[in-house]
Scaffold this motif. Structure first.
Motif, PDB file in Angstrom:
ATOM      1  N   ALA A  13      -3.855   6.349   7.902  1.00 23.91           N
ATOM      2  CA  ALA A  13      -5.212   5.845   8.107  1.00 23.91           C
ATOM      3  C   ALA A  13      -5.100   4.351   8.389  1.00 23.91           C
ATOM      4  O   ALA A  13      -4.776   3.573   7.492  1.00 23.91           O
ATOM      5  N   GLU A  14      -5.329   3.966   9.618  1.00 19.25           N
ATOM      6  CA  GLU A  14      -5.081   2.575   9.993  1.00 19.25           C
ATOM      7  C   GLU A  14      -6.181   1.652   9.469  1.00 19.25           C
ATOM      8  O   GLU A  14      -7.364   1.994   9.474  1.00 19.25           O
ATOM      9  N   PRO A  15      -5.783   0.460   9.005  1.00 23.44           N
ATOM     10  CA  PRO A  15      -6.777  -0.504   8.521  1.00 23.44           C
ATOM     11  C   PRO A  15      -7.674  -1.004   9.651  1.00 23.44           C
ATOM     12  O   PRO A  15      -7.239  -1.158  10.793  1.00 23.44           O
ATOM     13  N   ASP A  16      -8.919  -1.273   9.322  1.00 19.18           N
ATOM     14  CA  ASP A  16      -9.872  -1.893  10.239  1.00 19.18           C
ATOM     15  C   ASP A  16      -9.721  -3.402  10.143  1.00 19.18           C
ATOM     16  O   ASP A  16      -9.861  -3.974   9.064  1.00 19.18           O
ATOM     17  N   MET A  17      -9.457  -4.060  11.260  1.00 16.84           N
ATOM     18  CA  MET A  17      -9.199  -5.500  11.247  1.00 16.84           C
ATOM     19  C   MET A  17     -10.456  -6.317  10.958  1.00 16.84           C
ATOM     20  O   MET A  17     -10.359  -7.466  10.534  1.00 16.84           O
ATOM     21  N   GLU A  18     -11.620  -5.752  11.198  1.00 17.36           N
ATOM     22  CA  GLU A  18     -12.865  -6.489  10.964  1.00 17.36           C
ATOM     23  C   GLU A  18     -13.305  -6.391   9.503  1.00 17.36           C
ATOM     24  O   GLU A  18     -13.729  -7.382   8.905  1.00 17.36           O
ATOM     25  N   THR A  19     -13.210  -5.201   8.927  1.00 15.39           N
ATOM     26  CA  THR A  19     -13.727  -4.988   7.578  1.00 15.39           C
ATOM     27  C   THR A  19     -12.647  -5.088   6.501  1.00 15.39           C
ATOM     28  O   THR A  19     -12.973  -5.115   5.312  1.00 15.39           O
ATOM     29  N   ASN A  20     -11.358  -5.107   6.923  1.00 11.26           N
ATOM     30  CA  ASN A  20     -10.236  -5.066   5.965  1.00 11.26           C
ATOM     31  C   ASN A  20     -10.327  -3.851   5.040  1.00 11.26           C
ATOM     32  O   ASN A  20     -10.002  -3.912   3.855  1.00 11.26           O
ATOM     33  N   ALA A  21     -10.785  -2.756   5.616  1.00 12.58           N
ATOM     34  CA  ALA A  21     -10.906  -1.508   4.880  1.00 12.58           C
ATOM     35  C   ALA A  21     -10.166  -0.414   5.633  1.00 12.58           C
ATOM     36  O   ALA A  21      -9.963  -0.499   6.855  1.00 12.58           O
ATOM     37  N   VAL A  22      -9.770   0.608   4.908  1.00 10.98           N
ATOM     38  CA  VAL A  22      -9.017   1.697   5.512  1.00 10.98           C
ATOM     39  C   VAL A  22      -9.925   2.563   6.369  1.00 10.98           C
ATOM     40  O   VAL A  22     -11.115   2.722   6.090  1.00 10.98           O
ATOM     41  N   GLY A  23      -9.356   3.095   7.470  1.00  3.78           N
ATOM     42  CA  GLY A  23     -10.095   4.017   8.307  1.00  3.78           C
ATOM     43  C   GLY A  23      -9.904   5.455   7.849  1.00  3.78           C
ATOM     44  O   GLY A  23      -9.476   5.726   6.724  1.00  3.78           O
ATOM     45  N   GLU A  24     -10.198   6.392   8.744  1.00  8.07           N
ATOM     46  CA  GLU A  24     -10.074   7.811   8.437  1.00  8.07           C
ATOM     47  C   GLU A  24      -8.616   8.246   8.563  1.00  8.07           C
ATOM     48  O   GLU A  24      -7.917   7.862   9.494  1.00  8.07           O
ATOM     49  N   ALA A  25      -8.148   9.068   7.628  1.00  6.19           N
ATOM     50  CA  ALA A  25      -6.785   9.584   7.684  1.00  6.19           C
ATOM     51  C   ALA A  25      -6.655  10.619   8.788  1.00  6.19           C
ATOM     52  O   ALA A  25      -7.545  11.454   8.984  1.00  6.19           O
ATOM     53  N   THR A  26      -5.544  10.555   9.525  1.00 10.74           N
ATOM     54  CA  THR A  26      -5.276  11.508  10.598  1.00 10.74           C
ATOM     55  C   THR A  26      -4.255  12.564  10.194  1.00 10.74           C
ATOM     56  O   THR A  26      -4.131  13.585  10.862  1.00 10.74           O
ATOM     57  N   VAL A  27      -3.507  12.315   9.133  1.00  9.92           N
ATOM     58  CA  VAL A  27      -2.531  13.278   8.618  1.00  9.92           C
ATOM     59  C   VAL A  27      -2.560  13.204   7.096  1.00  9.92           C
ATOM     60  O   VAL A  27      -3.065  12.246   6.508  1.00  9.92           O
ATOM     61  N   GLY A  28      -1.993  14.205   6.460  1.00 15.89           N
ATOM     62  CA  GLY A  28      -1.848  14.204   5.016  1.00 15.89           C
ATOM     63  C   GLY A  28      -0.397  14.020   4.625  1.00 15.89           C
ATOM     64  O   GLY A  28       0.502  14.044   5.481  1.00 15.89           O
ATOM     65  N   PRO A  29      -0.109  13.828   3.338  1.00 14.23           N
ATOM     66  CA  PRO A  29       1.273  13.697   2.878  1.00 14.23           C
ATOM     67  C   PRO A  29       2.082  14.943   3.219  1.00 14.23           C
ATOM     68  O   PRO A  29       1.567  16.066   3.191  1.00 14.23           O
ATOM     69  N   TRP A  71       0.838  -1.206   0.000  1.00 14.32           N
ATOM     70  CA  TRP A  71       0.000   0.000   0.000  1.00 14.32           C
ATOM     71  C   TRP A  71       0.868   1.249   0.000  1.00 14.32           C
ATOM     72  O   TRP A  71       2.084   1.186   0.160  1.00 14.32           O
ATOM     73  N   HIS A  72       0.222   2.402  -0.180  1.00 12.73           N
ATOM     74  CA  HIS A  72       0.834   3.713   0.035  1.00 12.73           C
ATOM     75  C   HIS A  72       0.197   4.302   1.296  1.00 12.73           C
ATOM     76  O   HIS A  72      -0.755   5.081   1.219  1.00 12.73           O
ATOM     77  N   PRO A  73       0.685   3.950   2.470  1.00 16.42           N
ATOM     78  CA  PRO A  73      -0.059   4.285   3.691  1.00 16.42           C
ATOM     79  C   PRO A  73      -0.013   5.746   4.107  1.00 16.42           C
ATOM     80  O   PRO A  73      -0.974   6.243   4.702  1.00 16.42           O
ATOM     81  N   MET A  74       1.070   6.458   3.826  1.00 18.14           N
ATOM     82  CA  MET A  74       1.154   7.832   4.323  1.00 18.14           C
ATOM     83  C   MET A  74       0.235   8.770   3.554  1.00 18.14           C
ATOM     84  O   MET A  74      -0.322   9.713   4.125  1.00 18.14           O
ATOM     85  N   GLU A  75       0.044   8.486   2.269  1.00 17.34           N
ATOM     86  CA  GLU A  75      -0.884   9.313   1.496  1.00 17.34           C
ATOM     87  C   GLU A  75      -2.267   8.687   1.414  1.00 17.34           C
ATOM     88  O   GLU A  75      -3.145   9.218   0.742  1.00 17.34           O
ATOM     89  N   ASN A  76      -2.463   7.566   2.165  1.00 15.66           N
ATOM     90  CA  ASN A  76      -3.740   6.855   2.114  1.00 15.66           C
ATOM     91  C   ASN A  76      -4.126   6.623   0.664  1.00 15.66           C
ATOM     92  O   ASN A  76      -5.259   6.880   0.251  1.00 15.66           O
ATOM     93  N   GLY A  77      -3.148   6.126  -0.106  1.00 14.01           N
ATOM     94  CA  GLY A  77      -3.287   6.069  -1.544  1.00 14.01           C
ATOM     95  C   GLY A  77      -3.553   4.689  -2.109  1.00 14.01           C
ATOM     96  O   GLY A  77      -4.214   3.845  -1.489  1.00 14.01           O
ATOM     97  N   HIS A  78      -3.012   4.475  -3.282  1.00 12.88           N
ATOM     98  CA  HIS A  78      -3.270   3.269  -4.069  1.00 12.88           C
ATOM     99  C   HIS A  78      -2.728   2.024  -3.357  1.00 12.88           C
ATOM    100  O   HIS A  78      -1.642   2.049  -2.779  1.00 12.88           O
ATOM    101  N   ALA A  79      -3.498   0.939  -3.386  1.00 11.11           N
ATOM    102  CA  ALA A  79      -3.072  -0.360  -2.869  1.00 11.11           C
ATOM    103  C   ALA A  79      -2.736  -1.271  -4.040  1.00 11.11           C
ATOM    104  O   ALA A  79      -3.372  -1.214  -5.100  1.00 11.11           O
ATOM    105  N   MET A  80      -1.698  -2.104  -3.855  1.00 13.18           N
ATOM    106  CA  MET A  80      -1.232  -3.004  -4.909  1.00 13.18           C
ATOM    107  C   MET A  80      -1.624  -4.444  -4.600  1.00 13.18           C
ATOM    108  O   MET A  80      -1.685  -4.839  -3.434  1.00 13.18           O
ATOM    109  N   ASP A  81      -1.863  -5.229  -5.646  1.00  8.27           N
ATOM    110  CA  ASP A  81      -2.179  -6.640  -5.481  1.00  8.27           C
ATOM    111  C   ASP A  81      -0.944  -7.418  -5.039  1.00  8.27           C
ATOM    112  O   ASP A  81       0.106  -7.368  -5.679  1.00  8.27           O
TER     113      ASP A  81
END
Length: 261
Positions: free
Chosen positions: A187-203, A45-55
Motif C-alpha cells: 500500500a503506497e504512501p500518499d505524498m500529500e497526506t503522509n498516509a497509507v493508501g489502499e493495499a494491492t496485495v496481502g502478506p 514500517w511493515h510495508p508488505m503487510e500494511n502493518g505497524h509503523a515505528m517511530d
C-alpha cells in the motif's frame, strides 16, 4: 561471511515476524524528467503487510551521491507523522535537489531503533535510486557504507517478470551465505497526506521471502509484479552493540519494477 555476523543475521531472522521492519526512503517515481526538488518520505514500517509503523529518531545522516560526489541533504529534514493502516508514527520528509542528468543515489543512516519485544536495537542503512534523463552515471557503484547492497541490474527500471540481482558488502567486502529478506510495498504512501493508501496485495504465506547470497555475496530474485521492492540483509554490518544491547545493523535497498505495456 564472518561467523559472528552470520549468527547475528540468523538470530535476527528467527526473531523477526513474517513481514519485518523495513526502512523506506520513498517517492513514487524514480525516473525524473525535469530538474527540481524531489520530495522524499522517510518511514520505518511493515510495508508488505500494511502493518505497524515505528517511530523514527532523527537520522544520523542523509545524503546523495551524484557522479562520485557525496552531498549532505540533512538540512532538508523535517518531522512528520506517517499514518499507517494500524497507527501513526514519527517519520521525516526531506528533499533531493536534482539538476543534471544522471543517477542520484540517496543514502540514509538512521538512528538505531529500540525494538522492545526483542530487546535489541535495529539500524537499517538504506539506499534508493533516482535517475534524470535516462542516462546512467554510477548506479552500480558502492557508497562505502558500513554495509550495503550494490545493485547488479539498473534499479530504476527493472521489468516485472525478469530478475534482480545485488551484491551484499560489509566493510567493502562481499558477504557469502547471508539471508536477504525481501519485501513489497503493498500500500503506497500518499505524498500529500503522509498516509497509507489502499493495499494491492496481502502478506504471503509461509513467512518472510528470503534469498541467499553466493560465495561472491550475490543474490538473485525473480520480480513477479510491478511496484517497489525492498531487500534487507539483517545483521550484515560490523556494528553489533548499541547502548549496551545487541544491535542488528542491516543493509537495505529499494528498487522499482515496471510492467511492459
Amino acid at each position: 561471511m564472518k561467523p559472528l555476523l552470520f549468527s547475528a543475521a540468523l538470530a535476527a531472522l528467527a526473531a523477526a515476524p513474517a513481514c519485518a521492519h523495513f526502512q523506506l526512503i520513498y517517492n513514487p517515481e524514480p525516473n525524473l524528467e525535469r530538474p527540481g526538488d524531489v520530495p522524499l518520505r522517510l518511514i520505518f514500517w511493515h510495508p508488505m503487510e500494511n502493518g505497524h509503523a515505528m517511530d523514527m529518531g532523527k537520522p544520523l545522516e542523509l545524503f546523495y551521491v551524484f557522479k562520485g560526489e557525496k552531498i549532505d541533504i540533512g538540512e532538508t529534514l523535517a518531522p512528520i507523522t506517517f499514518t499507517g493502516a494500524q497507527n501513526g508514527a514519527a517519520a521525516f520528509e526531506a528533499a533531493l535537489p536534482v539538476k543534471r542528468n544522471g543517477d542520484y543515489i540517496v543514502g540514509l543512516v538512521p538512528a538505531p531503533y529500540y525494538e522492545e519485544s526483542e530487546d535489541i536495537y535495529i539500524q537499517q542503512i538504506t539506499k534508493v535510486f533516482f535517475n534524470k534523463g535516462g542516462i546512467p552515471s554510477g548506479w552500480n557503484e558502492p557508497l562505502g557504507l558500513p554495509t550495503e547492497i550494490v545493485p547488479l541490474n539498473k534499479p530504476t527500471n527493472v521489468i516485472a517478470g525478469s530478475t534482480f540481482s545485488g551484491r551484499l558488502l560489509s566493510q567493502g567486502a562481499p558477504v557469502a551465505g547471508a539471508e536477504i529478506e525481501i519485501e513489497y510495498i503493498a500500500a503506497e504512501p500518499d505524498m500529500e497526506t503522509n498516509a497509507v493508501g489502499e493495499a494491492t496485495v496481502g502478506p504471503v504465506p509461509g513467512g518472510a521471502i528470503v534469498a541467499i547470497t553466493d560465495e561472491n555475496g550475490v543474490f538473485t530474485f525473480g520480480i513477479p509484479r510491478a511496484g517497489h521492492w525492498g531487500f534487507a540483509a539483517l545483521g550484515a554490518g560490523p556494528a553489533t552493540e548499541h547502548e549496551g544491547k545487541e544491535l542488528s545493523q542491516d543493509a537495505v535497498i529499494w528498487i522499482k519494477a515496471y510492467d511492459l505495456d
